[in-house]
Structures are given as structure tokens and as C-alpha cells.
Write an enzyme that holds these catalytic residues in place. Sequence first.
Site, PDB file in Angstrom:
ATOM      1  CD1 TRP A 166     -35.001  39.441 -43.005  1.00 52.76           C
ATOM      2  CD2 TRP A 166     -36.662  40.579 -42.039  1.00 52.76           C
ATOM      3  NE1 TRP A 166     -36.035  39.488 -43.909  1.00 52.76           N
ATOM      4  CE2 TRP A 166     -37.074  40.190 -43.336  1.00 52.76           C
ATOM      5  CE3 TRP A 166     -37.551  41.305 -41.252  1.00 52.76           C
ATOM      6  CZ2 TRP A 166     -38.322  40.510 -43.856  1.00 52.76           C
ATOM      7  CZ3 TRP A 166     -38.793  41.627 -41.774  1.00 52.76           C
ATOM      8  CH2 TRP A 166     -39.170  41.238 -43.053  1.00 52.76           C
TER       9      TRP A 166
ATOM     10  CD1 TRP B  69     -32.123  39.141 -52.728  1.00 52.43           C
ATOM     11  CD2 TRP B  69     -33.769  39.808 -54.074  1.00 52.43           C
ATOM     12  NE1 TRP B  69     -32.227  40.502 -52.595  1.00 52.43           N
ATOM     13  CE2 TRP B  69     -33.239  40.947 -53.407  1.00 52.43           C
ATOM     14  CE3 TRP B  69     -34.801  39.994 -54.971  1.00 52.43           C
ATOM     15  CZ2 TRP B  69     -33.718  42.243 -53.610  1.00 52.43           C
ATOM     16  CZ3 TRP B  69     -35.294  41.291 -55.182  1.00 52.43           C
ATOM     17  CH2 TRP B  69     -34.748  42.395 -54.507  1.00 52.43           C
TER      18      TRP B  69
ATOM     19  CG  ASP C 110     -38.769  34.673 -49.327  1.00 47.35           C
ATOM     20  OD1 ASP C 110     -39.311  35.407 -48.496  1.00 47.35           O
ATOM     21  OD2 ASP C 110     -38.718  34.942 -50.541  1.00 47.35           O
TER      22      ASP C 110
ATOM     23  CD  GLU D 232     -42.138  38.937 -54.230  1.00 40.27           C
ATOM     24  OE1 GLU D 232     -41.081  39.564 -54.343  1.00 40.27           O
ATOM     25  OE2 GLU D 232     -42.785  38.884 -53.160  1.00 40.27           O
TER      26      GLU D 232
ATOM     27  CD  GLN E 113     -33.533  35.263 -49.513  1.00 43.16           C
ATOM     28  OE1 GLN E 113     -33.663  36.394 -49.964  1.00 43.16           O
ATOM     29  NE2 GLN E 113     -32.540  34.461 -49.886  1.00 43.16           N
TER      30      GLN E 113
END
Length: 576
Positions: free
Chosen positions: A59, A121, A62, A243, A78
Site C-alpha cells: 500500500w 502520518w 500520501d 486534510e 506513506q
Amino acid sequence: MAMNTVLWIIGLFCFSVFISHGVEASHLYYRNLQSLQSTSIPKSQPYRTGYHFQPSKNWMNDPNGPMVYKGIYHLMYQWNPLGVVWGNIVWAHATSTDLVNWIHHKHAIVTSEPFDIKGVWSGSTTFVNGKPIIQYTGIIESNQWNYQVQNMAVPKNLSDPYLVEWDKPAKWNPIMKPTDGVNASAFRDPTTAWKGPDGRWRTIIGSKIDRKGMAIMYRSKDFIHWIKARKPLHSARNTGMWECPDFFPVALKGMNGVDTSAMGPLVKHVMKVSLDDTRHEYYTVGMYDHVKDRYIPDQGSIESDTGLRYDYGKFYASKTFFDHEKNRRVLWGWINESSTVEEDTKKGWSGLQAVPRTLWLDHSGKQLKQWPVREINSLRAKRAILPSQVLKRGSAIKISGITASQADVDVHFELPKLADAEIMDPSWVNPQLLCSAKPASAKGKLGPFGLLVLASKKFEEQTAIFFRVYNNHGKYVVVMCSDQSRSSLEESNDKTTYGAFVNVDPYHDKLSLRSLIDHSIVESFGVGGKACITARVYPKLAIGGGAQLYVFNNGTQNVKISSLKAWSMKKAHIKY
């Protein structure tokens, strides 16, 4: 050149499928995560891209902290090292000298300290006295779910242009906490900071109060100790959680970028936010009042994803940076999958990055334009050229001599008879719904005309990118569509059709369309980058050598191809 009728190519029957698959900004949590880990990567990879950035497996979401340092471009992102769904996130790190070919390094940031033990994050990089400093969101141990704080990381060795080692100073972190009533689970994604005339740094954090999205501002004299401002830099009602906010200046004239701290009469400012509720982005252009620390969008700006967007298709969590070495602003954006999690598990990966784009203000001052960075052209190989000619109504021309599954095509159209344009219905205010109601198979007057990409030999599969022109009380309206309704015989895919109105006068300007085709992604740039649409498609037949490329016209009026060039694209080198 093969000539066929468009009715045969595009078919008489098609439909749009509106499904939402997979995980995006707010991220789904999978209880059976272990069952969704890919045990091996299959040898056959018809959907893996040739020149888009993506990790070797698993996966991705961002883009984080993109920058250029000592001639080396850095992209952190990410990444889940354990599976094809969101979770176990680290900051993966790759570098490049040309934004095309990449080398991966050890992870830049991983969970390790009390201030980020539950997650690392998204965030950004800011140059402070020539030194790159990362600010990122950390998730801490708390009784409250997803308790978010902001942290910083600094390079261990500034003489290393690859910046392989990063340190998270425990004596300073966290540098910002959710105080004064800020929702601790809606406090994330610091943007690149800028310095005001008073010498203090400013940055913004995405947040919300109820349904009111906002960019909370913090100020600092030393980039370590931060004080929350009484009021946000900007907010908007009924937009939900903001966001990945991005706030930056653009020059009033020309295509050159400007430093993030630039301000004054020669620049305007851009505010971009990613909407957690809709998984879309929008931006506004306006004025930054550096005395009051307020951003004021231009009059008439639409504060929702029905307004201006970088990309009207698959594109989220985007981030820009100022490339001071080439004097440009570069945009990165995450493109998620349109296939099911089960299919992602089979292929062993999920998510990729759009081709990096140069971003600048249109001469009108009302919107941005964007274009693939010029380094992408270095991958162009075998070329096909179509001479200037009339593209007759109901016809299509095959573009031969290139690899249609991995290509770059650029076509320019002229419209000789605008007076024959179809009358615009006043209810057609949503371009995506208009494109869905009038797919490529729906014959019009001036349009649809454009490209059929990733088409199978008998046209069972095809992705159509096209224009339609309408007459709206003597003014002409141009809509650009990306029709995925027949992109694959696999019915479980998301085949949503996308659309955008293009601010152009076809009476004076040619309509141009450039599409970057790369196996399972099609990035299309309309009218020099005034409108961009990215699609993910997974054909069963139109893969590899089975893919074909056409320019088509399914309108009742002829249009003219003034130029068409197409290239096979070489594979970019990504070392893992």
C-alpha cells in the site's frame, strides 16, 4: 491508417458504474489484515506502470515532504511495508536527479517514540536557514482514538545530499499539541511553513469544528516553539475535515514558481485542501493579508469540491514544493486504485503517484494551469505523427507504430463551425453528471471528439477522453470528459466517469488534449493544462500488445486535426 465508424468502435450501449472501492483519506481498518497481506508478487503484472512512481509492493498513499536538496529530489510517502491495505504506516524515502528515475533508501521516519508510537502520518518539509526540517503528524497513546500531535525531524548529516538518516529530537517533540478546544482526532498534516515580514514562521494544520473545515495557524520565532493563533488562516462552512492543506504563492505573470515565503503585489496565493468527507480536493486563488494573517479568496470563489480542482478524476492528498534550482512549483498527488481489495491483494500492490506536474497561474489570474514536468519527455521513444486533416463525423483513425499501452499522445483540434454547436441546457451545471449522461457513445453535434485509449481489438474495452462544445446564449461552453464506463470487462471495478468544464473560448483557441497512458492509469491534460483528469482502468483484453489507440469524432460535424504526435514511452528506472 485504419478508418472505422465510431458507432462500431464505441458501441450503441454503455453505462456508468458509480461504486466506491477501497481506502482513502479516513482509511478503513481491516480486522483480517493478515489475510490481506500479499505472500508473493505475481510474475504477470499487466497493470503495473512503466513510468509512474510506485513502490515495489504493498500500500502507498500520501506524498510527504517533497523537496530538492543539493541537486537531489526527495520524495517521501506513506507506505505499509506489510500489506496492500492502509496500516503500519512508515515514511518511505526515494531520491532522484530527474524526477523520473528513482533510488529507494531506508525509511525516513518510523514509529518509535511516545510522540508517534501509534502512527507517523503526513507532513511537509521547510528549509530553515538552508536546512531541511520535516514537520509531521504523530499519533500518541491515549484514551482518545487517533490522538494527533505535530512533530519535527531533522537530518543527521547535512553533508549527505541523500539525507538518509533523520533524527526526531525528543527534547522538542511534540512541537504542537491540540489545545484550546481543538479536536485531537482532527488535527493533522502540517504544510510547508513560510516566514512573514516580522521574521516569524507560520504554518497551518488541517482541522474542523463540526462541519466547518479550517486551517489552524501556528507561529514561531525559532521553528521549535510554536504558539497557536487565535483565529485560523482560513475556514469554510459545510466542508468537513480539511486534510493535507497546502498554502503557497504564485507569480501573477509567467510560469516560474516563487518561494513559499514570497508575498507582495507581484503574487497571489493559493489555498488547497483535501476533503475527508468526499475524497476530493479543491483550491481557491486569492490574497494573503500578512498583517492580519488571513487568507481571502477572490470574489466568486467556490468553497467546495464543485469549484476549482487540480484534477477532476482520481487525485488526492496532493502536495507542492518550490524547486528553487529550476525556479518552478512542482505538484505531487496520490492516485488510489479503482479495483477491489481482493484484486489488489492478488497483484500485490495498491496506489501510485501521478506524474509530477509543474504548476502556475493562468494569465486570467482566476485559475491554475499544470503540465507534466519536462523531464518526462526524456522517456519518449518511437514516434508517430498524424498529418493535419479533417476528422470526419462518425469516424476514427488508428494511431499505429507505437506501444499504445505505455504512451504519450498530444493532439490539437480546430472547430470550423461553432454556430452548429448544441444548445446548452441550463440544468447542466455538474460536468461529471453531464459526462455520465452523455458518454462517448452518445452522438452530439460538436463532439464527442478526442482519444480512445487502451482499446481492445474489437472495441469491447476502451477508455474515451473527449470534448463536447455547447452554445450557451451565444457563448460557448467546453466540457472535457473521461469515460471509463467501458474500460474493462471486469465488472467489479469502479468505472466512474469524470468531467470538467474548461474555461476556454473555442472560437479563438484550439482545443488540445494530451494523455499519458501507462497500463492502468490515464492522465489527461486539456487545453494546455486548464483541466486535468486522471483515471485508473484495468482492461482484460487491452493490455500489453493488445492495446490500441485512436483519435475519434462521434459528432455530426467535422472537426480538424491540426496536429497529432504520439510516442512510445520508455520504462523509468526505480531501484528498491
